[in-house]
Design a protein around this motif. Structure first.
Motif, PDB file in Angstrom:
ATOM      1  N   THR A  58       9.602  -2.135  -5.740  1.00  0.00           N
ATOM      2  CA  THR A  58       8.232  -2.489  -5.697  1.00  0.00           C
ATOM      3  C   THR A  58       7.993  -4.023  -5.851  1.00  0.00           C
ATOM      4  O   THR A  58       7.301  -4.688  -5.386  1.00  0.00           O
ATOM      5  N   GLU A  97      -0.871  -4.818   0.993  1.00  0.00           N
ATOM      6  CA  GLU A  97       0.460  -4.278   1.307  1.00  0.00           C
ATOM      7  C   GLU A  97       1.259  -4.056  -0.222  1.00  0.00           C
ATOM      8  O   GLU A  97       1.872  -2.751  -0.392  1.00  0.00           O
ATOM      9  N   GLN A  98       1.198  -5.043  -1.024  1.00  0.00           N
ATOM     10  CA  GLN A  98       1.709  -4.912  -2.409  1.00  0.00           C
ATOM     11  C   GLN A  98       1.188  -3.956  -3.146  1.00  0.00           C
ATOM     12  O   GLN A  98       1.556  -3.178  -3.943  1.00  0.00           O
ATOM     13  N   GLN A 101       2.263  -0.556  -1.962  1.00  0.00           N
ATOM     14  CA  GLN A 101       3.422  -0.222  -2.471  1.00  0.00           C
ATOM     15  C   GLN A 101       3.529   0.315  -4.036  1.00  0.00           C
ATOM     16  O   GLN A 101       4.071   1.239  -4.428  1.00  0.00           O
TER      17      GLN A 101
END
Length: 148
Positions: A58, A97-98, A101
């Motif tokens: 991650t 997106e992070q 995740q």
């Protein structure tokens, strides 16, 4: 004039370095994962095994840094007052997106021991809300993490 200069110097001292800011961000993400781990008040062997691996993936960090973050997050998480202190720094620095995740990693931790407890589910849903993710994203990420 001297008072303004003193104030300016005090503010400079309070501003963390870029390295400290990056560490605080990683620590916040690790603390969020630890919240899921301890939601059912125990860390299973499967959760302990997958946690550093998920942090590495991650946060794109090495195994030694992941292990150090787990140790620090365990200690820090016990003193945390709310999830907001973790999610606010992540909102300021992570892309959508992070964030996705990270929530996916949270679901993977929750399912690591083979069962999802309601407290794990509640924490992940609360974090997802605080990270401003859509409900449909939350469900999609959960489905992705579910064991088949």
């Amino acid at each position: 004039m001297i008072a303004q200069l003193k104030q300016f110097l005090r503010e400079l001292q309070d501003t963390p370095s870029p390295e400290e800011q990056a560490h605080q961000l990683k620590l916040a993400a690790a603390c969020m994962l630890m919240e899921v781990v301890f939601a059912d008040e125990q860390m299973s062997g499967a959760e302990a095994a997958i946690l550093p691996e998920l942090l590495e993936k991650t946060l794109q960090i090495g195994s030694a840094e992941a292990d150090a973050l787990v140790a620090e997050a365990t200690q820090r998480g016990q003193n945390a007052t709310s999830l907001f202190e973790f999610t606010s720094i992540i909102n300021d620095n992570f892309s959508v997106e992070q964030k996705q995740q990270l929530v996916l990693a949270m679901w993977q931790i929750a399912y690591a021991d083979g069962q999802l407890c309601r407290y794990e589910d509640q924490i992940i849903r609360r974090c997802s809300d605080l990270l401003y993710l859509k409900h449909s994203e939350l469900i999609q990420l959960r489905n992705q993490a579910m064991p088949h």
